[in-house]
Design an enzyme around this catalytic site. Structure first.
Site, PDB file in Angstrom:
ATOM      1  N   GLY A  10       4.375  10.308  -8.546  1.00  0.00           N
ATOM      2  CA  GLY A  10       4.016   9.745  -8.831  1.00  0.00           C
ATOM      3  C   GLY A  10       2.557   9.774  -7.816  1.00  0.00           C
ATOM      4  N   GLY A  15       7.027   3.332  -7.672  1.00  0.00           N
ATOM      5  CA  GLY A  15       8.512   2.935  -8.093  1.00  0.00           C
ATOM      6  C   GLY A  15       9.275   4.163  -7.991  1.00  0.00           C
ATOM      7  N   LYS A  16       8.853   5.174  -7.439  1.00  0.00           N
ATOM      8  CA  LYS A  16       9.721   6.391  -7.480  1.00  0.00           C
ATOM      9  C   LYS A  16      10.694   5.692  -6.364  1.00  0.00           C
ATOM     10  CE  LYS A  16       6.400   8.463  -4.993  1.00  0.00           C
ATOM     11  NZ  LYS A  16       5.268   7.201  -4.736  1.00  0.00           N
ATOM     12  N   GLU A  84      11.112  10.984  -0.099  1.00  0.00           N
ATOM     13  CA  GLU A  84       9.598  11.525   0.052  1.00  0.00           C
ATOM     14  C   GLU A  84       9.593  12.627   0.230  1.00  0.00           C
ATOM     15  OE1 GLU A  84       7.027   9.639   1.329  1.00  0.00           O
ATOM     16  OE2 GLU A  84       8.147   7.495   1.086  1.00  0.00           O
TER      17      GLU A  84
END
Ligand SMILES: Nc1ncnc2c1ncn2[C@@H]1O[C@H](COP(=O)(O)OP(=O)(O)OP(=O)(O)O)[C@@H](O)[C@H]1O
Ligand SMILES: Cc1cn([C@H]2C[C@H](O)[C@@H](CO)O2)c(=O)[nH]c1=O
Ligand SMILES: [Zn+2]
Length: 186
Positions: A10, A15-16, A84
């Protein structure tokens, strides 16, 4: 039993990392063996932590590339978490496949698109082979609706790899992204 690949993707602030850490908590509670990795390039929060915008954190290993992940997995483990993931080289795809084939669950969080709406290649390839893709959204910082699926860059810098936070990037919905882009050319 074979492992599973879960992708959490996203725009920024969706909120990943928070979701990734909630999966870490489940493996912690189950007394499972796991390791958390992040790319060394992301130096926002200090090298050995994965941290959310709200301050939740977990210890992580900062690695230069995907090969380092293999080298650091000497003993048998139940799960691997990678934050990431967009900053990793494409060879990560082969490594993740090997892990799930050898019964390790893999959870990756990362940006699906750059601020120019180009797919991040490693994220895209991992999404293709994933068992589950969780696509998150953020609150649009222009209109306030909970439908931001894009990241907009507020500075003039054109580089698509450029570490930063709110001073450079905001989460926006598609309509607000298009309006901001139009205003910029005027
Ligand atoms: N526009 C926004 N929409 C939603 N949450 C936001 C927004 N701006 C800041 N936040 C905060 O960010 C938190 C999510 O942080 P988290 O680090 O999990 O996101 P992320 O998707 O991993 O971000 P990044 O891609 O920048 O690492 C939310 O719980 C909220 O408190
Ligand atoms: C949206 C976007 C974010 N980023 C960076 C900013 C943050 O450091 C990280 C996302 O958490 O990715 C880029 O390098 N390029 C982009 O296009
Ligand atoms: Zn909007």
């Amino acid at each position: 039993m074979a492992g599973k690949l879960t992708m959490i993707v996203g725009p920024m602030y969706s909120g990943k990392t928070t979701e990734l850490l909630s999966f870490v908590e489940i493996y912690k509670l189950g007394r499972k063996k796991f390791k958390v990795f992040k790319p060394a390039i992301d130096d926002r929060y200090g090298k050995s932590l994965v941290k959310t915008h709200t301050g939740l954190e977990v210890e992580a290993i900062a690695v230069e590339g995907s090969k380092d992940i293999v080298n650091l997995l000497e003993e048998k483990i139940d799960a691997v978490f990678i934050d990431e993931v967009q900053f990793f080289d494409k060879d990560l795809v082969r490594i993740v496949k090997q892990l799930i084939d050898s019964n390790v669950d893999v959870f990756c969080a990362g940006l699906d698109m750059t601020f120019k709406q180009n797919p991040f290649e490693t994220t895209a390839a991992l999404m293709a082979i994933a068992d589950e893709v969780i696509k998150k959204k953020a609150v649009c910082e222009v209109c306030g609706e909970y439908k931001a699926n894009l990241t907009y860059k507020v500075t003039e810098e054109e580089k698509e790899i450029d570490i930063g936070g709110k001073e450079k990037y905001i989460a926006v919905c598609r309509d607000c992204y298009n309006n901001l882009s139009k205003e910029r050319i005027k």
